[in-house]
Scaffold this active site. Structure first.
Site, PDB file in Angstrom:
ATOM      1  N   ASP A  95     -10.319   7.472 -77.335  1.00 14.20           N
ATOM      2  CA  ASP A  95      -9.803   5.772 -77.271  1.00 14.20           C
ATOM      3  C   ASP A  95     -10.590   5.223 -78.168  1.00 14.20           C
ATOM      4  O   ASP A  95     -11.580   5.563 -78.888  1.00 14.20           O
ATOM      5  CB  ASP A  95     -10.133   5.421 -75.669  1.00 14.20           C
ATOM      6  CG  ASP A  95     -11.541   5.479 -75.575  1.00 14.20           C
ATOM      7  OD1 ASP A  95     -12.174   6.244 -75.856  1.00 14.20           O
ATOM      8  OD2 ASP A  95     -12.206   4.379 -74.748  1.00 14.20           O
ATOM      9  N   ASP A 125     -15.169   4.704 -85.394  1.00 16.63           N
ATOM     10  CA  ASP A 125     -15.644   4.826 -83.949  1.00 16.63           C
ATOM     11  C   ASP A 125     -14.403   5.122 -83.173  1.00 16.63           C
ATOM     12  O   ASP A 125     -13.741   4.274 -82.692  1.00 16.63           O
ATOM     13  CB  ASP A 125     -16.162   3.559 -83.597  1.00 16.63           C
ATOM     14  CG  ASP A 125     -16.676   3.384 -81.880  1.00 16.63           C
ATOM     15  OD1 ASP A 125     -16.765   4.609 -81.728  1.00 16.63           O
ATOM     16  OD2 ASP A 125     -16.807   2.424 -81.384  1.00 16.63           O
ATOM     17  N   GLU A 157     -13.790   6.114 -73.082  1.00 17.85           N
ATOM     18  CA  GLU A 157     -15.346   5.837 -73.493  1.00 17.85           C
ATOM     19  C   GLU A 157     -15.628   4.497 -73.490  1.00 17.85           C
ATOM     20  O   GLU A 157     -16.629   3.896 -73.094  1.00 17.85           O
ATOM     21  CB  GLU A 157     -15.820   6.570 -74.795  1.00 17.85           C
ATOM     22  CG  GLU A 157     -17.165   6.521 -75.026  1.00 17.85           C
ATOM     23  CD  GLU A 157     -17.659   5.460 -76.154  1.00 17.85           C
ATOM     24  OE1 GLU A 157     -18.902   5.380 -75.960  1.00 17.85           O
ATOM     25  OE2 GLU A 157     -17.032   4.473 -76.392  1.00 17.85           O
ATOM     26  N   GLU A 182     -20.214  10.210 -82.867  1.00 14.06           N
ATOM     27  CA  GLU A 182     -20.315   8.672 -83.197  1.00 14.06           C
ATOM     28  C   GLU A 182     -20.777   8.222 -84.340  1.00 14.06           C
ATOM     29  O   GLU A 182     -21.418   9.146 -85.013  1.00 14.06           O
ATOM     30  CB  GLU A 182     -21.031   8.171 -81.942  1.00 14.06           C
ATOM     31  CG  GLU A 182     -20.596   8.320 -80.311  1.00 14.06           C
ATOM     32  CD  GLU A 182     -19.441   7.078 -79.967  1.00 14.06           C
ATOM     33  OE1 GLU A 182     -19.107   6.314 -80.887  1.00 14.06           O
ATOM     34  OE2 GLU A 182     -18.965   7.164 -78.776  1.00 14.06           O
ATOM     35  N   HIS A 368     -15.898  -1.803 -83.544  1.00 10.75           N
ATOM     36  CA  HIS A 368     -15.653  -2.840 -82.820  1.00 10.75           C
ATOM     37  C   HIS A 368     -15.332  -3.907 -83.723  1.00 10.75           C
ATOM     38  O   HIS A 368     -15.416  -5.282 -83.193  1.00 10.75           O
ATOM     39  CB  HIS A 368     -16.583  -3.096 -81.857  1.00 10.75           C
ATOM     40  CG  HIS A 368     -16.850  -1.832 -80.844  1.00 10.75           C
ATOM     41  ND1 HIS A 368     -17.497  -2.053 -79.419  1.00 10.75           N
ATOM     42  CD2 HIS A 368     -16.424  -0.633 -80.951  1.00 10.75           C
ATOM     43  CE1 HIS A 368     -17.321  -0.729 -78.958  1.00 10.75           C
ATOM     44  NE2 HIS A 368     -16.801  -0.172 -79.790  1.00 10.75           N
TER      45      HIS A 368
HETATM   46 ZN   LIG Z   1     -17.684   5.151 -79.695  1.00 11.32          ZN
END
Ligand SMILES: [Zn+2]
Length: 396
Positions: A95, A125, A157, A182, A368
């Site tokens: 995700d 990510d 996650e 990651e 993000h």
């Molecule tokens: Zn991540």
């Protein structure tokens, strides 16, 4: 580290396996299949489509694939190649977070190649990691494999870590080692802190400010709550220390407060949000007891007026002992010392199965963010590290 195969991988695919998709085709397929998870239902999507794509690709390169539903519309994928005990688990989440509409200069659900980078949501990510695994496994000579290779793609996650929790609680597999891809800039990460976040809501009684006896001032009760939490913070700093972290103590942050509406009214309600980042080794139950214990006295003084609720499911800290041979082995393969970080991953859950490190391409700085990207310079070293890890832990 060598970059000579970059053009080959990007433009031509693997010449030995012309029928199989190239690295860039898999990478593009992953990024163009939206799989946003969010606690906001208007953003939340399932990950079924991206899991189906992965399942097809991995079956084509000889993996047995299991797709397990963890919740409606939310799936984990476990792929296995080879037999026997132990082996290596390569894991990641399928995700992504939502994206800031209007703040991206590139299409989030596509791969854009520019500035020696791949731009797109999930390039770093981290669902793009599965394209690197795919490229590595295509090039392995499996004839002398002695232990299984597992690939795990989880759901959710970015919200509740439901996928990793569900998998850890239910899987029968017992790998020797796990790598979570990651974005760590290919530095092996052996430990991180956990995250606990709570809301404290104080309900008082509003009234005219001219007569304090008419009400119960929620801000004044919150003042006592804040004092108790700051005392706990000092106690945590005094009692817990881990020299492996740049900030060597647990932290407690008072992050948000809101209460009351005007100066001439007794405040009827006040809410605080705080978080704690526990060091690895501090149990969630122990921490929860400390947090509740800290407010016991104020709660006894103001019965029924103080309510504590978690803002999300707590995540414990995680650590693979610095002396463990897996840490040394991966430091050797990566030619880089291991480190610790301050963000959370699925490692606290998957490390219940076996020693686990977090290690993957791209930088957490880009996670993000609008215009998330993965720099081309990670491509060859990542495939190289994954190949070496597979030969090291799945072959005698
Ligand atoms: Zn991540």
């Amino acid at each position: 580290m060598c970059f000579t195969f970059l053009v080959n991988i990007c433009q031509q695919g693997n010449e030995d396996n012309m029928q199989l998709p190239s690295f860039i085709e898999v990478y593009r397929g992953l990024i163009s299949t939206s799989s946003i998870s969010s606690s906001d239902p208007s953003w939340d999507e399932g990950n079924q489509q991206v899991i189906e794509k992965l399942a097809t690709w991995l079956k084509d390169v000889g993996f047995d694939v299991d797709v397990i539903q963890a919740a409606p519309g939310k799936y984990n994928l476990l792929a296995k190649k080879g037999h026997g005990e132990g082996g290596l688990l390569l894991a990641g989440h399928s995700d992504t977070v939502p994206f800031d509409e209007g703040r991206w200069n590139f299409e989030p659900h596509a791969i854009t190649e520019a500035n020696n980078r791949f731009y797109g949501l999930g390039t770093a990510d981290m669902k793009g990691f599965f394209a690197f695994i795919y490229e590595a496994v295509k090039k392995i000579d499996w004839s002398k494999q002695t232990k299984p290779l597992y690939i795990l793609a989880t759901c959710d996650e970015e919200t509740s870590m439901l996928g990793a929790r569900h998998f850890t609680d239910n899987t029968p597999i017992k790998p020797d080692y796990c790598i979570i891809g990651e974005p760590t800039s290919l530095v092996p990460i052996r430990a991180h802190k956990g995250h606990v976040a709570n809301a404290v809501r104080v309900t008082g009684k509003s009234g005219h400010s001219s007569d304090p006896a008419l009400g119960v001032n929620a801000i004044e009760i919150m003042h006592e709550v804040l004092f108790a939490l700051m005392q706990l913070r000092d106690k945590l700093i005094k009692e817990y220390h881990h020299p492996g972290f740049a900030i060597p103590n647990p932290t407690l942050n008072l992050g948000h407060i809101h209460g009351g509406d005007s100066a001439n009214r007794i405040c009827g309600c006040c809410e605080l949000h705080y978080d704690v980042r526990p060091l690895p080794g501090i149990s969630l139950d122990g921490l929860s007891n400390m947090l509740l214990g800290a407010l016991q006295e104020v709660q006894a003084k103001w019965p029924g007026r103080i309510e504590i609720t978690p803002l999300h499911d707590p995540v414990p800290g995680f650590e693979c002992n610095h002396d463990h041979p897996f840490v040394g082995g991966m430091e050797n393969i990566c030619q880089t010392p291991s480190e610790t970080v301050n963000y959370c991953t699925e490692a606290p859950f998957l490390s219940q199965l076996c020693p686990t490190l977090v290690l993957g391409p791209g930088s957490i700085e880009q996670a993000h963010q609008p215009d998330e990207f993965l720099a081309f310079e990670f491509i060859d070293p990542t495939i190289n590290i994954l190949s070496k890890s597979i030969y090291q832990y799945c072959f005698d």
